[in-house]
Design a protein around this motif. Structure first.
Motif, mmCIF file in Angstrom:
data_model
loop_
_atom_site.group_PDB
_atom_site.id
_atom_site.type_symbol
_atom_site.label_atom_id
_atom_site.label_comp_id
_atom_site.label_asym_id
_atom_site.label_seq_id
_atom_site.Cartn_x
_atom_site.Cartn_y
_atom_site.Cartn_z
ATOM 1 N N ALA A 56 -24.323 -14.197 -2.025
ATOM 2 C CA ALA A 56 -23.620 -14.161 -0.742
ATOM 3 C C ALA A 56 -24.444 -14.870 0.329
ATOM 4 O O ALA A 56 -23.905 -15.652 1.114
ATOM 5 N N ALA A 57 -25.739 -14.605 0.327
ATOM 6 C CA ALA A 57 -26.615 -15.238 1.319
ATOM 7 C C ALA A 57 -26.602 -16.758 1.142
ATOM 8 O O ALA A 57 -26.534 -17.508 2.115
ATOM 9 N N GLN A 58 -26.627 -17.211 -0.105
ATOM 10 C CA GLN A 58 -26.575 -18.643 -0.385
ATOM 11 C C GLN A 58 -25.276 -19.268 0.117
ATOM 12 O O GLN A 58 -25.260 -20.400 0.558
ATOM 13 N N LEU A 59 -24.204 -18.510 0.021
ATOM 14 C CA LEU A 59 -22.902 -19.038 0.427
ATOM 15 C C LEU A 59 -22.654 -18.848 1.924
ATOM 16 O O LEU A 59 -21.634 -19.269 2.454
ATOM 17 N N GLY A 60 -23.577 -18.163 2.585
ATOM 18 C CA GLY A 60 -23.443 -17.957 4.028
ATOM 19 C C GLY A 60 -22.324 -17.000 4.406
ATOM 20 O O GLY A 60 -21.715 -17.138 5.457
ATOM 21 N N VAL A 61 -22.022 -16.061 3.546
ATOM 22 C CA VAL A 61 -20.977 -15.059 3.859
ATOM 23 C C VAL A 61 -21.552 -13.660 3.624
ATOM 24 O O VAL A 61 -22.539 -13.511 2.910
ATOM 25 N N PRO A 62 -20.939 -12.644 4.224
ATOM 26 C CA PRO A 62 -21.436 -11.290 3.973
ATOM 27 C C PRO A 62 -21.107 -10.821 2.555
ATOM 28 O O PRO A 62 -20.164 -11.319 1.942
ATOM 29 N N LEU A 63 -21.902 -9.889 2.067
ATOM 30 C CA LEU A 63 -21.575 -9.225 0.798
ATOM 31 C C LEU A 63 -21.041 -7.843 1.122
ATOM 32 O O LEU A 63 -21.667 -7.078 1.860
ATOM 33 N N TYR A 64 -19.865 -7.535 0.607
ATOM 34 C CA TYR A 64 -19.352 -6.167 0.685
ATOM 35 C C TYR A 64 -19.485 -5.539 -0.688
ATOM 36 O O TYR A 64 -19.051 -6.127 -1.678
ATOM 37 N N VAL A 65 -20.092 -4.388 -0.730
ATOM 38 C CA VAL A 65 -20.202 -3.686 -2.010
ATOM 39 C C VAL A 65 -19.263 -2.495 -1.970
ATOM 40 O O VAL A 65 -19.360 -1.647 -1.077
ATOM 41 N N LEU A 66 -18.345 -2.474 -2.911
ATOM 42 C CA LEU A 66 -17.411 -1.352 -2.968
ATOM 43 C C LEU A 66 -18.040 -0.248 -3.794
ATOM 44 O O LEU A 66 -18.373 -0.444 -4.957
ATOM 45 N N ASP A 67 -18.215 0.879 -3.158
ATOM 46 C CA ASP A 67 -18.804 2.018 -3.831
ATOM 47 C C ASP A 67 -17.694 2.776 -4.562
ATOM 48 O O ASP A 67 -16.945 3.519 -3.953
ATOM 49 N N LEU A 103 -17.045 0.584 1.928
ATOM 50 C CA LEU A 103 -17.733 -0.685 1.690
ATOM 51 C C LEU A 103 -19.097 -0.670 2.354
ATOM 52 O O LEU A 103 -19.227 -0.272 3.509
ATOM 53 N N LYS A 104 -20.086 -1.108 1.624
ATOM 54 C CA LYS A 104 -21.394 -1.318 2.237
ATOM 55 C C LYS A 104 -21.532 -2.805 2.540
ATOM 56 O O LYS A 104 -21.094 -3.636 1.750
ATOM 57 N N VAL A 105 -22.109 -3.133 3.676
ATOM 58 C CA VAL A 105 -22.207 -4.533 4.080
ATOM 59 C C VAL A 105 -23.644 -5.013 4.004
ATOM 60 O O VAL A 105 -24.557 -4.308 4.447
ATOM 61 N N PHE A 106 -23.834 -6.204 3.489
ATOM 62 C CA PHE A 106 -25.150 -6.839 3.535
ATOM 63 C C PHE A 106 -24.977 -8.223 4.127
ATOM 64 O O PHE A 106 -24.151 -9.000 3.653
ATOM 65 N N LYS A 107 -25.733 -8.496 5.176
ATOM 66 C CA LYS A 107 -25.724 -9.845 5.737
ATOM 67 C C LYS A 107 -27.151 -10.351 5.708
ATOM 68 O O LYS A 107 -27.951 -10.004 6.571
ATOM 69 N N ASP A 108 -27.469 -11.108 4.693
ATOM 70 C CA ASP A 108 -28.833 -11.583 4.521
ATOM 71 C C ASP A 108 -28.950 -13.036 4.953
ATOM 72 O O ASP A 108 -28.004 -13.805 4.818
ATOM 73 N N SER A 167 -11.278 -12.006 4.979
ATOM 74 C CA SER A 167 -12.240 -12.977 5.512
ATOM 75 C C SER A 167 -13.119 -13.482 4.380
ATOM 76 O O SER A 167 -13.255 -12.822 3.359
ATOM 77 N N PRO A 168 -13.711 -14.672 4.566
ATOM 78 C CA PRO A 168 -14.547 -15.200 3.489
ATOM 79 C C PRO A 168 -15.728 -14.260 3.249
ATOM 80 O O PRO A 168 -16.467 -13.940 4.186
ATOM 81 N N CYS A 169 -15.904 -13.824 2.045
ATOM 82 C CA CYS A 169 -17.003 -12.916 1.722
ATOM 83 C C CYS A 169 -17.194 -12.882 0.219
ATOM 84 O O CYS A 169 -16.405 -13.455 -0.518
ATOM 85 N N VAL A 170 -18.249 -12.229 -0.195
ATOM 86 C CA VAL A 170 -18.378 -11.882 -1.609
ATOM 87 C C VAL A 170 -18.127 -10.385 -1.692
ATOM 88 O O VAL A 170 -18.713 -9.615 -0.925
#
Ligand SMILES: Nc1ncnc2c1ncn2[C@@H]1O[C@H](COP(=O)(O)OP(=O)(O)O)[C@@H](O)[C@H]1O
Ligand SMILES: [Mg+2]
Length: 385
Positions: free
Chosen positions: A151-162, A87-92, A188-191
Protein backbone atom coordinates in the motif's frame (compact mmCIF):
# COMPACT_ATOMS: atom_id res chain seq x y z
CA UNK A 1 -51.44 0.98 -14.03
CA UNK A 2 -52.40 4.40 -12.78
CA UNK A 3 -49.98 6.88 -11.30
CA UNK A 4 -49.01 6.12 -7.75
CA UNK A 5 -49.58 9.06 -5.49
CA UNK A 6 -49.72 10.05 -1.86
CA UNK A 7 -48.88 7.48 0.74
CA UNK A 8 -48.14 4.79 -1.85
CA UNK A 9 -45.66 6.99 -3.67
CA UNK A 10 -43.95 7.75 -0.35
CA UNK A 11 -43.72 4.05 0.40
CA UNK A 12 -42.11 3.38 -2.97
CA UNK A 13 -39.64 6.19 -2.39
CA UNK A 14 -38.57 4.93 1.00
CA UNK A 15 -38.07 1.40 -0.33
CA UNK A 16 -35.90 2.79 -3.11
CA UNK A 17 -33.72 4.72 -0.66
CA UNK A 18 -33.46 1.82 1.74
CA UNK A 19 -32.37 -0.60 -0.97
CA UNK A 20 -29.74 1.86 -2.13
CA UNK A 21 -28.50 1.85 1.48
CA UNK A 22 -28.83 5.60 1.59
CA UNK A 23 -29.49 5.53 5.28
CA UNK A 24 -29.16 9.27 5.75
CA UNK A 25 -31.66 9.92 3.00
CA UNK A 26 -34.03 7.43 4.55
CA UNK A 27 -33.84 9.42 7.79
CA UNK A 28 -34.43 12.76 6.12
CA UNK A 29 -37.30 11.39 4.13
CA UNK A 30 -38.88 9.72 7.16
CA UNK A 31 -38.64 12.99 9.10
CA UNK A 32 -40.44 14.71 6.25
CA UNK A 33 -43.16 12.04 6.33
CA UNK A 34 -43.68 12.67 10.05
CA UNK A 35 -44.35 16.35 9.37
CA UNK A 36 -46.45 15.66 6.32
CA UNK A 37 -48.76 13.10 7.94
CA UNK A 38 -49.02 14.49 11.44
CA UNK A 39 -52.40 16.03 10.68
CA UNK A 40 -53.96 13.35 8.48
CA UNK A 41 -52.40 10.14 9.78
CA UNK A 42 -51.35 10.89 13.36
CA UNK A 43 -50.73 7.26 14.33
CA UNK A 44 -48.52 6.60 11.34
CA UNK A 45 -46.57 9.81 12.00
CA UNK A 46 -46.11 8.94 15.64
CA UNK A 47 -44.85 5.45 14.88
CA UNK A 48 -42.30 6.68 12.33
CA UNK A 49 -41.21 9.40 14.72
CA UNK A 50 -40.68 6.80 17.43
CA UNK A 51 -38.40 4.75 15.19
CA UNK A 52 -36.42 7.82 14.24
CA UNK A 53 -35.84 8.69 17.86
CA UNK A 54 -35.01 5.17 19.00
CA UNK A 55 -32.34 4.80 16.37
CA UNK A 56 -30.13 7.85 16.67
CA UNK A 57 -27.82 8.73 13.85
CA UNK A 58 -24.79 6.48 14.04
CA UNK A 59 -21.14 7.14 13.40
CA UNK A 60 -21.12 5.01 10.27
CA UNK A 61 -24.12 6.73 8.77
CA UNK A 62 -22.73 9.82 7.07
CA UNK A 63 -20.61 7.63 4.83
CA UNK A 64 -22.23 9.25 1.84
CA UNK A 65 -20.07 12.26 2.49
CA UNK A 66 -16.99 10.15 2.03
CA UNK A 67 -17.70 9.55 -1.63
CA UNK A 68 -15.21 12.21 -2.60
CA UNK A 69 -11.99 10.22 -2.47
CA UNK A 70 -9.93 13.25 -1.58
CA UNK A 71 -11.88 13.78 1.60
CA UNK A 72 -9.50 13.38 4.50
CA UNK A 73 -11.61 12.67 7.53
CA UNK A 74 -13.57 9.75 6.25
CA UNK A 75 -15.59 8.06 8.92
CA UNK A 76 -14.61 4.46 9.27
CA UNK A 77 -17.43 1.94 9.49
CA UNK A 78 -18.15 0.68 12.96
CA UNK A 79 -20.17 -2.26 14.15
CA UNK A 80 -23.35 -0.89 15.61
CA UNK A 81 -23.58 -3.28 18.53
CA UNK A 82 -20.00 -3.54 19.70
CA UNK A 83 -18.76 -0.17 18.40
CA UNK A 84 -15.63 -1.94 17.27
CA UNK A 85 -14.05 -0.36 14.30
CA UNK A 86 -14.29 -2.86 11.49
CA UNK A 87 -11.37 -1.49 9.52
CA UNK A 88 -7.92 -0.66 10.75
CA UNK A 89 -6.10 2.01 8.75
CA UNK A 90 -2.41 2.21 7.97
CA UNK A 91 -0.95 5.16 6.13
CA UNK A 92 2.74 4.56 5.76
CA UNK A 93 5.29 6.71 3.92
CA UNK A 94 6.47 5.28 0.62
CA UNK A 95 10.04 4.96 1.88
CA UNK A 96 8.97 2.37 4.44
CA UNK A 97 11.54 -0.41 4.71
CA UNK A 98 10.79 -3.30 2.37
CA UNK A 99 10.07 -6.71 3.88
CA UNK A 100 12.64 -9.43 3.32
CA UNK A 101 11.32 -11.39 0.39
CA UNK A 102 12.52 -14.39 -1.56
CA UNK A 103 13.55 -13.68 -5.14
CA UNK A 104 10.39 -15.09 -6.69
CA UNK A 105 8.16 -13.15 -4.31
CA UNK A 106 10.06 -9.98 -5.01
CA UNK A 107 9.46 -10.56 -8.68
CA UNK A 108 5.73 -11.21 -8.52
CA UNK A 109 5.10 -8.30 -6.16
CA UNK A 110 7.30 -6.08 -8.29
CA UNK A 111 5.16 -6.97 -11.28
CA UNK A 112 2.02 -6.18 -9.31
CA UNK A 113 3.33 -2.71 -8.43
CA UNK A 114 4.44 -2.10 -12.00
CA UNK A 115 1.00 -2.97 -13.34
CA UNK A 116 -0.51 -0.36 -11.03
CA UNK A 117 1.95 2.29 -12.05
CA UNK A 118 1.35 1.53 -15.72
CA UNK A 119 -2.39 1.09 -15.40
CA UNK A 120 -3.24 3.53 -18.17
CA UNK A 121 -0.89 1.80 -20.57
CA UNK A 122 -2.56 -1.50 -19.78
CA UNK A 123 -5.97 0.11 -20.19
CA UNK A 124 -5.08 1.40 -23.65
CA UNK A 125 -4.50 -2.23 -24.61
CA UNK A 126 -7.77 -3.31 -23.06
CA UNK A 127 -6.08 -4.88 -20.03
CA UNK A 128 -6.68 -4.38 -16.32
CA UNK A 129 -4.05 -4.72 -13.61
CA UNK A 130 -4.19 -7.55 -11.09
CA UNK A 131 -7.12 -6.72 -8.85
CA UNK A 132 -6.85 -9.36 -6.17
CA UNK A 133 -4.28 -11.60 -4.55
CA UNK A 134 -4.24 -14.10 -1.73
CA UNK A 135 -1.20 -14.39 0.54
CA UNK A 136 -0.54 -17.85 1.91
CA UNK A 137 1.98 -18.89 4.54
CA UNK A 138 2.69 -19.74 8.14
CA UNK A 139 2.32 -17.08 10.85
CA UNK A 140 5.13 -14.54 11.07
CA UNK A 141 6.44 -14.76 7.51
CA UNK A 142 5.39 -11.24 6.53
CA UNK A 143 1.93 -11.45 4.98
CA UNK A 144 0.47 -8.51 6.88
CA UNK A 145 3.73 -6.61 6.73
CA UNK A 146 3.91 -7.02 2.96
CA UNK A 147 0.36 -5.74 2.54
CA UNK A 148 1.37 -2.60 4.41
CA UNK A 149 4.44 -2.16 2.31
CA UNK A 150 2.52 -2.69 -0.93
CA UNK A 151 0.00 0.00 0.00
CA UNK A 152 2.81 2.38 0.88
CA UNK A 153 4.49 1.65 -2.46
CA UNK A 154 1.26 2.41 -4.28
CA UNK A 155 0.73 5.60 -2.29
CA UNK A 156 -2.68 4.57 -0.94
CA UNK A 157 -3.89 3.69 2.55
CA UNK A 158 -4.16 0.08 3.68
CA UNK A 159 -7.43 -0.93 5.29
CA UNK A 160 -7.32 -4.15 7.22
CA UNK A 161 -10.66 -5.80 7.76
CA UNK A 162 -10.73 -7.49 11.11
CA UNK A 163 -12.85 -10.54 10.41
CA UNK A 164 -13.02 -11.38 14.08
CA UNK A 165 -14.65 -8.02 14.71
CA UNK A 166 -17.04 -8.62 11.84
CA UNK A 167 -18.03 -11.96 13.26
CA UNK A 168 -18.06 -11.04 16.92
CA UNK A 169 -20.86 -8.71 16.09
CA UNK A 170 -24.22 -10.39 16.34
CA UNK A 171 -24.03 -13.14 13.78
CA UNK A 172 -27.22 -11.99 12.16
CA UNK A 173 -25.59 -8.65 11.38
CA UNK A 174 -22.17 -9.76 10.24
CA UNK A 175 -23.22 -9.93 6.58
CA UNK A 176 -24.31 -6.31 6.57
CA UNK A 177 -21.29 -5.25 8.60
CA UNK A 178 -19.06 -6.89 6.05
CA UNK A 179 -20.85 -5.13 3.22
CA UNK A 180 -20.58 -1.76 4.94
CA UNK A 181 -16.86 -2.22 5.32
CA UNK A 182 -16.34 -3.45 1.77
CA UNK A 183 -18.47 -0.66 0.28
CA UNK A 184 -16.45 1.86 2.21
CA UNK A 185 -13.19 0.44 0.88
CA UNK A 186 -14.49 0.35 -2.68
CA UNK A 187 -15.17 4.07 -2.69
CA UNK A 188 -11.60 5.29 -2.72
CA UNK A 189 -8.29 4.02 -4.05
CA UNK A 190 -6.81 1.80 -1.36
CA UNK A 191 -5.51 -1.64 -0.59
CA UNK A 192 -7.99 -3.70 1.39
CA UNK A 193 -6.66 -6.69 3.30
CA UNK A 194 -9.02 -9.41 4.47
CA UNK A 195 -6.65 -10.70 7.10
CA UNK A 196 -6.88 -14.28 8.35
CA UNK A 197 -9.68 -14.98 5.99
CA UNK A 198 -9.79 -18.59 7.23
CA UNK A 199 -11.47 -17.27 10.39
CA UNK A 200 -14.74 -17.57 8.51
CA UNK A 201 -14.05 -21.08 7.32
CA UNK A 202 -12.92 -22.19 10.76
CA UNK A 203 -16.07 -20.97 12.35
CA UNK A 204 -18.12 -22.72 9.74
CA UNK A 205 -17.24 -26.19 11.02
CA UNK A 206 -17.94 -25.56 14.69
CA UNK A 207 -20.74 -23.07 14.65
CA UNK A 208 -24.43 -23.69 14.62
CA UNK A 209 -25.11 -20.69 12.45
CA UNK A 210 -23.94 -22.22 9.21
CA UNK A 211 -26.35 -20.19 7.09
CA UNK A 212 -24.98 -16.84 8.21
CA UNK A 213 -21.38 -17.87 7.63
CA UNK A 214 -22.27 -19.14 4.17
CA UNK A 215 -23.71 -15.71 3.49
CA UNK A 216 -20.43 -14.11 4.52
CA UNK A 217 -18.52 -16.30 2.11
CA UNK A 218 -21.01 -15.43 -0.62
CA UNK A 219 -20.52 -11.72 0.03
CA UNK A 220 -16.78 -12.13 -0.25
CA UNK A 221 -17.07 -14.23 -3.40
CA UNK A 222 -19.07 -11.51 -5.11
CA UNK A 223 -16.72 -8.80 -3.98
CA UNK A 224 -13.62 -10.54 -5.25
CA UNK A 225 -15.28 -10.81 -8.64
CA UNK A 226 -16.44 -7.23 -8.77
CA UNK A 227 -13.56 -5.47 -7.09
CA UNK A 228 -12.79 -2.24 -8.98
CA UNK A 229 -9.42 -2.04 -10.67
CA UNK A 230 -8.76 1.23 -8.81
CA UNK A 231 -8.34 -0.77 -5.64
CA UNK A 232 -6.39 -3.86 -4.71
CA UNK A 233 -8.06 -6.57 -2.72
CA UNK A 234 -5.77 -8.79 -0.69
CA UNK A 235 -6.53 -11.74 1.53
CA UNK A 236 -4.16 -13.56 3.85
CA UNK A 237 -4.35 -16.99 5.42
CA UNK A 238 -2.29 -19.44 7.46
CA UNK A 239 -4.70 -22.22 6.56
CA UNK A 240 -5.12 -22.51 2.80
CA UNK A 241 -6.72 -25.94 3.27
CA UNK A 242 -9.68 -24.28 4.98
CA UNK A 243 -10.45 -21.89 2.16
CA UNK A 244 -13.48 -22.60 0.06
CA UNK A 245 -12.16 -23.73 -3.37
CA UNK A 246 -14.69 -21.46 -5.07
CA UNK A 247 -13.17 -18.49 -3.24
CA UNK A 248 -9.64 -19.64 -3.89
CA UNK A 249 -10.16 -19.71 -7.65
CA UNK A 250 -11.39 -16.14 -7.74
CA UNK A 251 -8.17 -14.48 -6.73
CA UNK A 252 -6.07 -13.25 -9.67
CA UNK A 253 -2.81 -14.14 -7.94
CA UNK A 254 -1.67 -16.59 -5.26
CA UNK A 255 1.44 -15.47 -3.38
CA UNK A 256 3.18 -18.20 -1.42
CA UNK A 257 5.18 -16.97 1.58
CA UNK A 258 7.74 -19.57 2.58
CA UNK A 259 9.80 -19.87 5.74
CA UNK A 260 13.07 -18.01 5.17
CA UNK A 261 16.04 -19.68 3.46
CA UNK A 262 19.49 -19.36 5.07
CA UNK A 263 20.35 -16.24 3.03
CA UNK A 264 17.17 -14.49 4.17
CA UNK A 265 17.70 -15.69 7.74
CA UNK A 266 21.10 -14.04 7.64
CA UNK A 267 19.68 -10.78 6.35
CA UNK A 268 16.94 -10.89 8.96
CA UNK A 269 19.42 -11.43 11.79
CA UNK A 270 21.46 -8.50 10.53
CA UNK A 271 18.42 -6.26 10.24
CA UNK A 272 17.01 -7.14 13.65
CA UNK A 273 20.38 -6.85 15.40
CA UNK A 274 20.87 -3.33 14.13
CA UNK A 275 23.79 -1.71 15.98
CA UNK A 276 24.39 -4.89 18.02
CA UNK A 277 25.47 -6.68 14.87
CA UNK A 278 29.07 -5.84 15.65
CA UNK A 279 28.87 -7.86 18.83
CA UNK A 280 26.86 -10.82 17.55
CA UNK A 281 28.36 -11.01 14.08
CA UNK A 282 30.77 -13.72 15.11
CA UNK A 283 27.85 -16.04 15.96
CA UNK A 284 26.24 -15.58 12.60
CA UNK A 285 26.64 -19.06 11.13
CA UNK A 286 25.44 -20.67 14.32
CA UNK A 287 22.42 -18.42 14.51
CA UNK A 288 21.55 -19.03 10.86
CA UNK A 289 21.73 -22.75 11.51
CA UNK A 290 19.65 -22.53 14.68
CA UNK A 291 16.95 -20.42 13.05
CA UNK A 292 16.31 -22.80 10.18
CA UNK A 293 12.67 -23.75 10.00
CA UNK A 294 11.64 -20.63 11.94
CA UNK A 295 9.67 -17.60 10.83
CA UNK A 296 10.89 -14.02 10.59
CA UNK A 297 8.87 -13.05 13.61
CA UNK A 298 10.44 -15.88 15.67
CA UNK A 299 13.86 -14.58 14.68
CA UNK A 300 12.89 -11.02 15.54
CA UNK A 301 11.51 -12.00 18.94
CA UNK A 302 14.63 -13.94 19.88
CA UNK A 303 17.03 -11.26 18.70
CA UNK A 304 15.09 -8.58 20.58
CA UNK A 305 15.41 -10.69 23.71
CA UNK A 306 19.19 -10.92 23.24
CA UNK A 307 19.45 -7.19 22.75
CA UNK A 308 17.43 -6.37 25.84
CA UNK A 309 19.49 -8.70 28.03
CA UNK A 310 22.65 -7.20 26.65
CA UNK A 311 21.47 -3.64 27.14
CA UNK A 312 20.60 -4.34 30.77
CA UNK A 313 23.81 -6.27 31.30
CA UNK A 314 22.00 -9.35 32.58
CA UNK A 315 23.95 -11.71 30.31
CA UNK A 316 26.93 -11.80 27.97
CA UNK A 317 26.49 -12.54 24.29
CA UNK A 318 28.24 -15.87 24.86
CA UNK A 319 25.79 -16.88 27.62
CA UNK A 320 22.85 -15.86 25.52
CA UNK A 321 23.96 -17.87 22.52
CA UNK A 322 24.73 -20.94 24.63
CA UNK A 323 21.36 -20.85 26.34
CA UNK A 324 19.64 -20.37 23.05
CA UNK A 325 21.47 -23.18 21.28
CA UNK A 326 20.78 -25.49 24.18
CA UNK A 327 17.07 -24.83 23.96
CA UNK A 328 17.10 -25.25 20.20
CA UNK A 329 19.07 -28.52 20.38
CA UNK A 330 16.26 -30.08 22.39
CA UNK A 331 13.94 -29.86 19.42
CA UNK A 332 16.45 -31.20 16.90
CA UNK A 333 16.82 -34.77 15.64
CA UNK A 334 20.08 -36.52 16.41
CA UNK A 335 21.67 -35.62 13.08
CA UNK A 336 20.71 -31.99 13.54
CA UNK A 337 22.37 -31.94 16.93
CA UNK A 338 25.51 -33.52 15.52
CA UNK A 339 25.64 -30.92 12.73
CA UNK A 340 25.22 -28.21 15.32
CA UNK A 341 28.00 -29.66 17.48
CA UNK A 342 30.33 -29.74 14.48
CA UNK A 343 29.48 -26.15 13.67
CA UNK A 344 30.15 -25.06 17.23
CA UNK A 345 33.48 -26.90 17.23
CA UNK A 346 34.51 -25.15 14.02
CA UNK A 347 33.11 -21.70 14.65
CA UNK A 348 33.76 -21.13 18.33
CA UNK A 349 36.40 -21.67 20.91
CA UNK A 350 34.04 -23.67 23.11
CA UNK A 351 35.60 -26.83 24.51
CA UNK A 352 34.35 -30.21 23.36
CA UNK A 353 33.09 -30.64 26.87
CA UNK A 354 30.84 -27.55 26.67
CA UNK A 355 29.73 -28.40 23.16
CA UNK A 356 28.75 -31.83 24.34
CA UNK A 357 26.80 -30.29 27.19
CA UNK A 358 25.05 -27.78 24.96
CA UNK A 359 24.07 -30.19 22.20
CA UNK A 360 23.75 -33.47 24.05
CA UNK A 361 26.15 -35.09 21.56
CA UNK A 362 28.89 -37.21 23.14
CA UNK A 363 32.49 -36.00 22.95
CA UNK A 364 33.43 -39.16 21.09
CA UNK A 365 30.95 -38.43 18.37
CA UNK A 366 32.05 -34.82 18.16
CA UNK A 367 35.66 -35.94 17.82
CA UNK A 368 34.75 -38.48 15.18
CA UNK A 369 32.92 -35.90 13.08
CA UNK A 370 35.38 -33.08 13.49
CA UNK A 371 38.54 -35.06 12.79
CA UNK A 372 37.44 -36.14 9.32
CA UNK A 373 35.81 -32.76 8.90
CA UNK A 374 32.84 -32.05 6.71
CA UNK A 375 33.04 -35.28 4.71
CA UNK A 376 31.98 -37.34 7.73
CA UNK A 377 28.79 -35.34 8.09
CA UNK A 378 27.87 -35.55 4.46
CA UNK A 379 28.77 -39.24 4.22
CA UNK A 380 26.55 -40.05 7.13
CA UNK A 381 23.78 -37.98 5.57
CA UNK A 382 24.13 -39.74 2.27
CA UNK A 383 23.91 -43.10 3.99
CA UNK A 384 20.78 -42.05 5.82
CA UNK A 385 19.08 -40.57 2.80
N1 LIG B 1 9.45 -10.89 5.40
C1 LIG B 1 9.71 -10.19 6.51
N2 LIG B 1 10.67 -9.24 6.51
C2 LIG B 1 10.95 -8.55 7.62
N3 LIG B 1 10.30 -8.72 8.80
C3 LIG B 1 9.35 -9.64 8.87
C4 LIG B 1 9.00 -10.42 7.73
N4 LIG B 1 8.01 -11.25 8.08
C5 LIG B 1 7.73 -11.01 9.38
N5 LIG B 1 8.53 -10.04 9.87
C6 LIG B 1 8.49 -9.53 11.24
O1 LIG B 1 7.53 -10.26 11.96
C7 LIG B 1 6.39 -9.44 12.30
C8 LIG B 1 5.11 -10.19 12.04
O2 LIG B 1 4.94 -10.40 10.68
P1 LIG B 1 3.51 -10.43 9.97
O3 LIG B 1 3.60 -9.72 8.67
O4 LIG B 1 2.47 -9.94 10.91
O5 LIG B 1 3.34 -11.99 9.73
P2 LIG B 1 2.07 -12.77 9.14
O6 LIG B 1 1.05 -11.76 8.75
O7 LIG B 1 2.62 -13.55 7.98
O8 LIG B 1 1.62 -13.67 10.25
C9 LIG B 1 6.54 -8.23 11.42
O9 LIG B 1 5.97 -7.09 12.04
C10 LIG B 1 8.03 -8.08 11.25
O10 LIG B 1 8.61 -7.43 12.35
MG1 LIG C 1 -0.80 -11.51 9.68
Amino acid sequence: MGEITGLKADLVQIVRLALAEQTEDVRLFAARLVRKYRGTEPELAEQVDLYLRSKPQRAGAPLRKAIAPSQQNEVLPVDDESRLSLLKVFKDPSDREAPLLSADLEESLGQLILERKQASRLASLGLTPTRSAIFVGQPGVGKTLTARWLAAQLGVPLYVLDLTAVMSSLLGRSGSNLRTALDFAKRSPCVLLLDEIDAIAKRRSDDADVGELKRLVTVILQEVDEWPATGLLLAATNHPELIDPALWRRFDLVVDFKLPEPTSIKEAIKRFLGPDFALFGRWMEILVFAFQGHSFSDIEREIQRFRRALALGTASDENLIEEFIKARALSLERQGRIDMAVLLAKQTRLSQHSISEITGVSRDTIRKYTTDGKSAVSQKRRREA
